[in-house]
Design a protein around this motif. Structure first.
Motif, PDB file in Angstrom:
ATOM      1  N   ARG A   1      39.920   1.768  64.740  1.00 59.52           N
ATOM      2  CA  ARG A   1      41.102   1.630  65.589  1.00 59.52           C
ATOM      3  C   ARG A   1      41.885   0.373  65.232  1.00 59.52           C
ATOM      4  NH1 ARG A   1      42.242  -1.684  69.329  1.00 59.52           N
ATOM      5  NH2 ARG A   1      40.094  -2.417  69.532  1.00 59.52           N
ATOM      6  N   ARG A   2      41.180  -0.732  65.046  1.00 62.55           N
ATOM      7  CA  ARG A   2      41.850  -1.994  64.719  1.00 62.55           C
ATOM      8  C   ARG A   2      42.552  -1.914  63.368  1.00 62.55           C
ATOM      9  NH1 ARG A   2      37.109  -4.211  67.192  1.00 62.55           N
ATOM     10  NH2 ARG A   2      36.121  -4.397  65.140  1.00 62.55           N
ATOM     11  N   ALA A   3      41.896  -1.277  62.392  1.00 62.82           N
ATOM     12  CA  ALA A   3      42.494  -1.155  61.064  1.00 62.82           C
ATOM     13  C   ALA A   3      43.758  -0.297  61.102  1.00 62.82           C
ATOM     14  CB  ALA A   3      41.475  -0.556  60.088  1.00 62.82           C
ATOM     15  N   LEU A   4      43.694   0.813  61.837  1.00 64.82           N
ATOM     16  CA  LEU A   4      44.861   1.686  61.945  1.00 64.82           C
ATOM     17  C   LEU A   4      46.001   0.990  62.680  1.00 64.82           C
ATOM     18  CD1 LEU A   4      43.149   5.111  62.779  1.00 64.82           C
ATOM     19  CD2 LEU A   4      44.371   4.514  60.672  1.00 64.82           C
ATOM     20  N   GLN A   5      45.656   0.300  63.744  1.00 66.21           N
ATOM     21  CA  GLN A   5      46.687  -0.397  64.518  1.00 66.21           C
ATOM     22  C   GLN A   5      47.381  -1.462  63.668  1.00 66.21           C
ATOM     23  OE1 GLN A   5      45.335  -2.846  67.757  1.00 66.21           O
ATOM     24  NE2 GLN A   5      47.104  -2.278  69.010  1.00 66.21           N
ATOM     25  N   LEU A   6      46.613  -2.194  62.893  1.00 64.62           N
ATOM     26  CA  LEU A   6      47.176  -3.228  62.027  1.00 64.62           C
ATOM     27  C   LEU A   6      48.100  -2.601  60.978  1.00 64.62           C
ATOM     28  CD1 LEU A   6      47.222  -6.219  61.160  1.00 64.62           C
ATOM     29  CD2 LEU A   6      45.277  -5.703  59.650  1.00 64.62           C
ATOM     30  N   HIS A   7      47.662  -1.485  60.375  1.00 61.82           N
ATOM     31  CA  HIS A   7      48.461  -0.810  59.358  1.00 61.82           C
ATOM     32  C   HIS A   7      49.777  -0.298  59.950  1.00 61.82           C
ATOM     33  CE1 HIS A   7      49.569   1.681  55.964  1.00 61.82           C
ATOM     34  NE2 HIS A   7      49.607   2.743  56.753  1.00 61.82           N
ATOM     35  N   LEU A   8      49.707   0.310  61.114  1.00 63.22           N
ATOM     36  CA  LEU A   8      50.917   0.845  61.745  1.00 63.22           C
ATOM     37  C   LEU A   8      51.905  -0.277  62.081  1.00 63.22           C
ATOM     38  CD1 LEU A   8      49.288   3.465  64.147  1.00 63.22           C
ATOM     39  CD2 LEU A   8      50.691   3.966  62.123  1.00 63.22           C
ATOM     40  N   ARG A   9      51.373  -1.401  62.540  1.00 57.46           N
ATOM     41  CA  ARG A   9      52.254  -2.510  62.919  1.00 57.46           C
ATOM     42  C   ARG A   9      52.885  -3.161  61.692  1.00 57.46           C
ATOM     43  NH1 ARG A   9      48.889  -5.098  65.775  1.00 57.46           N
ATOM     44  NH2 ARG A   9      48.215  -6.642  64.246  1.00 57.46           N
ATOM     45  N   GLU A  10      52.087  -3.416  60.656  1.00 59.97           N
ATOM     46  CA  GLU A  10      52.599  -4.159  59.510  1.00 59.97           C
ATOM     47  C   GLU A  10      53.402  -3.288  58.551  1.00 59.97           C
ATOM     48  OE1 GLU A  10      49.447  -6.300  57.658  1.00 59.97           O
ATOM     49  OE2 GLU A  10      49.406  -7.830  59.237  1.00 59.97           O
ATOM     50  N   ALA A  11      52.997  -2.042  58.352  1.00 58.75           N
ATOM     51  CA  ALA A  11      53.683  -1.185  57.385  1.00 58.75           C
ATOM     52  C   ALA A  11      54.867  -0.449  57.979  1.00 58.75           C
ATOM     53  CB  ALA A  11      52.693  -0.176  56.790  1.00 58.75           C
ATOM     54  N   TYR A  12      54.807  -0.133  59.280  1.00 51.49           N
ATOM     55  CA  TYR A  12      55.849   0.701  59.875  1.00 51.49           C
ATOM     56  C   TYR A  12      56.533   0.064  61.091  1.00 51.49           C
ATOM     57  CZ  TYR A  12      53.841   4.383  56.988  1.00 51.49           C
ATOM     58  OH  TYR A  12      53.386   5.129  55.923  1.00 51.49           O
ATOM     59  N   GLY A  13      56.060  -1.088  61.511  1.00 51.22           N
ATOM     60  CA  GLY A  13      56.667  -1.727  62.676  1.00 51.22           C
ATOM     61  C   GLY A  13      56.360  -1.024  63.983  1.00 51.22           C
ATOM     62  N   ILE A  14      55.294  -0.207  64.022  1.00 53.63           N
ATOM     63  CA  ILE A  14      54.919   0.523  65.234  1.00 53.63           C
ATOM     64  C   ILE A  14      53.810  -0.247  65.940  1.00 53.63           C
ATOM     65  CG2 ILE A  14      54.023   2.685  66.174  1.00 53.63           C
ATOM     66  CD1 ILE A  14      55.112   4.112  63.699  1.00 53.63           C
ATOM     67  N   SER A  15      54.142  -0.886  67.050  1.00 55.41           N
ATOM     68  CA  SER A  15      53.137  -1.646  67.795  1.00 55.41           C
ATOM     69  C   SER A  15      52.689  -0.910  69.049  1.00 55.41           C
ATOM     70  CB  SER A  15      53.697  -3.019  68.184  1.00 55.41           C
ATOM     71  OG  SER A  15      54.847  -2.875  68.988  1.00 55.41           O
ATOM     72  N   HIS A  16      53.467   0.102  69.469  1.00 52.61           N
ATOM     73  CA  HIS A  16      53.097   0.874  70.659  1.00 52.61           C
ATOM     74  C   HIS A  16      52.347   2.132  70.181  1.00 52.61           C
ATOM     75  CE1 HIS A  16      53.905   1.725  75.020  1.00 52.61           C
ATOM     76  NE2 HIS A  16      53.463   2.894  74.610  1.00 52.61           N
ATOM     77  N   ALA A  17      51.043   2.002  69.943  1.00 52.74           N
ATOM     78  CA  ALA A  17      50.241   3.100  69.404  1.00 52.74           C
ATOM     79  C   ALA A  17      49.079   3.408  70.345  1.00 52.74           C
ATOM     80  CB  ALA A  17      49.700   2.744  68.025  1.00 52.74           C
ATOM     81  N   THR A  18      48.916   4.679  70.674  1.00 54.87           N
ATOM     82  CA  THR A  18      47.803   5.136  71.494  1.00 54.87           C
ATOM     83  C   THR A  18      46.909   6.006  70.621  1.00 54.87           C
ATOM     84  OG1 THR A  18      49.157   5.122  73.496  1.00 54.87           O
ATOM     85  CG2 THR A  18      47.121   6.405  73.558  1.00 54.87           C
ATOM     86  N   LEU A  19      45.695   5.552  70.349  1.00 56.32           N
ATOM     87  CA  LEU A  19      44.781   6.250  69.450  1.00 56.32           C
ATOM     88  C   LEU A  19      43.518   6.658  70.208  1.00 56.32           C
ATOM     89  CD1 LEU A  19      45.031   3.848  66.370  1.00 56.32           C
ATOM     90  CD2 LEU A  19      46.349   5.939  66.782  1.00 56.32           C
ATOM     91  N   GLN A  20      43.219   7.962  70.188  1.00 56.68           N
ATOM     92  CA  GLN A  20      41.938   8.453  70.717  1.00 56.68           C
ATOM     93  C   GLN A  20      41.000   8.600  69.532  1.00 56.68           C
ATOM     94  OE1 GLN A  20      42.037  11.967  73.201  1.00 56.68           O
ATOM     95  NE2 GLN A  20      40.049  12.637  72.414  1.00 56.68           N
ATOM     96  N   VAL A  21      39.900   7.861  69.536  1.00 59.41           N
ATOM     97  CA  VAL A  21      38.979   7.827  68.392  1.00 59.41           C
ATOM     98  C   VAL A  21      37.631   8.400  68.801  1.00 59.41           C
ATOM     99  CG1 VAL A  21      37.956   6.376  66.601  1.00 59.41           C
ATOM    100  CG2 VAL A  21      40.151   5.735  67.614  1.00 59.41           C
ATOM    101  N   ASP A  22      37.157   9.424  68.050  1.00 57.86           N
ATOM    102  CA  ASP A  22      35.855  10.056  68.315  1.00 57.86           C
ATOM    103  C   ASP A  22      35.084  10.172  67.011  1.00 57.86           C
ATOM    104  OD1 ASP A  22      36.249  10.776  71.139  1.00 57.86           O
ATOM    105  OD2 ASP A  22      37.775  12.145  70.361  1.00 57.86           O
ATOM    106  N   HIS A  23      33.754  10.289  67.128  1.00 56.39           N
ATOM    107  CA  HIS A  23      32.940  10.623  65.959  1.00 56.39           C
ATOM    108  C   HIS A  23      33.084  12.106  65.648  1.00 56.39           C
ATOM    109  CE1 HIS A  23      30.721   6.884  67.226  1.00 56.39           C
ATOM    110  NE2 HIS A  23      30.918   6.654  65.937  1.00 56.39           N
ATOM    111  N   LEU A  24      33.071  12.454  64.386  1.00 56.18           N
ATOM    112  CA  LEU A  24      33.181  13.845  63.972  1.00 56.18           C
ATOM    113  C   LEU A  24      32.074  14.677  64.600  1.00 56.18           C
ATOM    114  CD1 LEU A  24      34.564  15.956  62.125  1.00 56.18           C
ATOM    115  CD2 LEU A  24      32.904  15.332  60.361  1.00 56.18           C
ATOM    116  N   GLY A  25      32.443  15.793  65.214  1.00 58.08           N
ATOM    117  CA  GLY A  25      31.491  16.714  65.805  1.00 58.08           C
ATOM    118  C   GLY A  25      31.324  16.529  67.289  1.00 58.08           C
ATOM    119  N   GLU A  26      31.573  15.336  67.782  1.00 57.23           N
ATOM    120  CA  GLU A  26      31.369  15.097  69.205  1.00 57.23           C
ATOM    121  C   GLU A  26      32.392  15.841  70.063  1.00 57.23           C
ATOM    122  OE1 GLU A  26      29.455  10.599  68.843  1.00 57.23           O
ATOM    123  OE2 GLU A  26      31.546  10.889  69.467  1.00 57.23           O
ATOM    124  N   ASP A  27      33.596  15.994  69.524  1.00 63.87           N
ATOM    125  CA  ASP A  27      34.619  16.686  70.306  1.00 63.87           C
ATOM    126  C   ASP A  27      34.473  18.188  70.217  1.00 63.87           C
ATOM    127  OD1 ASP A  27      35.327  16.623  67.616  1.00 63.87           O
ATOM    128  OD2 ASP A  27      37.438  16.994  68.082  1.00 63.87           O
TER     129      ASP A  27
END
Length: 348
Positions: free
Chosen positions: A280-306
């Motif tokens: 989540r932190r890596a994606l948030q950093l990438h979105l903010r620095e590469a695209y200027g998107i700081s308002h990001a809502t990310l739902q993160v799950d392990h594969l298979g759990e959902d």
């Protein structure tokens, strides 16, 4: 997309990384807009009088356009006041889209006025009235000076706002119109060709149509919650999927709350046993620095759990300050909406 990343990867002077502030304060914006409004209203009143005396449709059309200039600035000032109000009650984003309503109203006004002026111009091409060329030239030259001053004042405000850009486009179109009117007045004065006045009006109409269509299209994209112009969601989703430990990205949505303030939400699946918080932190950093998107809502799950419902469920949502909060049930696979992005050799 590299150019896009370069544009968003670094904050402009006076602008924070969250993209919500800029070097020109809201109070300064209002002062510059008020100065432009005063210049326009004072000149417009005089131009109407001269236009009637000179029998010049070009001057009257310019005055009518200046009336819409004044209205656009008033709308911009009101919208800025509304947009600055904090979010409360049912308006969870506040009234930020009041600026987009203002921009759309400016665009529609330009289109309606251009239709009326086109009709009048064609009528005068068929039966041209006598036009006093000298008055037209002098008034148009003064108008050029006034519009340059008003345009300079608005350009000092924050033009990344579609609302202020709409007012600026009004002024810029009017400036070009005055140049055409001055040329038409000179032609009438030197040759007696009265139809030049109507031809100048048609030139103004074309400029008004161009600016009006652009404003309506841009504001319409925001109301329809399209991705920001120049940002390809498929490429962005592919790059998110290429992040270490990410297996899949789906339910990816990108939209603009108001001009220059993008938002994103997505469901992220990571490898079993992977570090969801680190992803989540890596994606948030990438979105903010590469695209200027700081308002990001990310739902993160392990594969298979959902899909299976076994094992602990981890639902992480990012707050604007970068912290995380857990809780909630992730969607099942059949609830996925839109394209699915997975890492691979052809990831953009």
């Amino acid at each position: 997309m590299k150019d896009h990343e370069h544009r968003h990867g670094h904050a402009r002077d006076g602008e924070t990384h969250d993209g919500h502030s800029h070097g020109v304060t809201a109070d300064a914006d209002r002062r510059w807009l008020s100065l432009a409004l005063t210049l326009i209203v004072v000149y417009m009143c005089g131009e109407v009088v001269v236009g009637v005396l000179a029998h010049s449709l070009a001057l009257i059309s310019d005055a009518a356009h200046m009336l819409t200039d004044a209205a656009s600035i008033v709308l911009a000032l009101v919208a800025m006041r509304l947009a600055s109000r904090p979010a409360r009650g049912g308006y969870t984003y506040g009234l930020k889209r009041a600026e987009i309503l203002s921009a759309q109203a400016n665009g529609v006004t330009l289109l309606v006025l251009s239709a009326w002026l086109a009709y009048e111009a064609v009528r005068r091409l068929i039966a041209p009235p006598e036009v006093t060329g000298g008055l037209v030239v002098i008034t148009a030259l003064v108008g050029i000076v006034v519009n340059i001053a008003a345009g300079w004042a608005i350009a000092k405000a924050n033009r990344s706002s579609l609302n202020i850009e709409g007012a600026y486009q009004h002024i810029l179109t009017d400036l070009y119109g005055f140049i055409a009117t001055a040329i038409a007045g000179a032609v009438v004065l030197l040759t007696g060709f009265f139809r030049a006045d109507a031809i100048a009006s048609l030139f103004v109409v074309v400029l008004m149509l161009k600016a009006g269509i652009s404003l309506v299209r841009q504001s319409g994209r925001i109301f329809l919650e399209a991705a920001p112009a120049g940002l390809d969601p498929d490429i962005l989703g592919g790059r998110m999927a290429a992040t270490e430990q990410v297996v899949e990205i789906h339910d990816l949505h990108i939209w603009e709350i108001t001009s220059g303030q993008a938002a994103l939400s997505a469901h992220v699946l990571v490898t079993p046993g992977g570090d969801c918080h680190a992803v989540r932190r890596a994606l948030q950093l990438h979105l903010r620095e590469a695209y200027g998107i700081s308002h990001a809502t990310l739902q993160v799950d392990h594969l298979g759990e959902d899909r299976t419902g076994t094992g602990p469920l981890l639902h992480i949502t990012t707050r604007p300050d970068g912290s995380a909060k857990d809780g909630g049930e992730p969607p099942h696979e059949e609830d996925i909406h839109g394209p699915v992005h997975r890492p691979g050799p052809h990831t953009p």
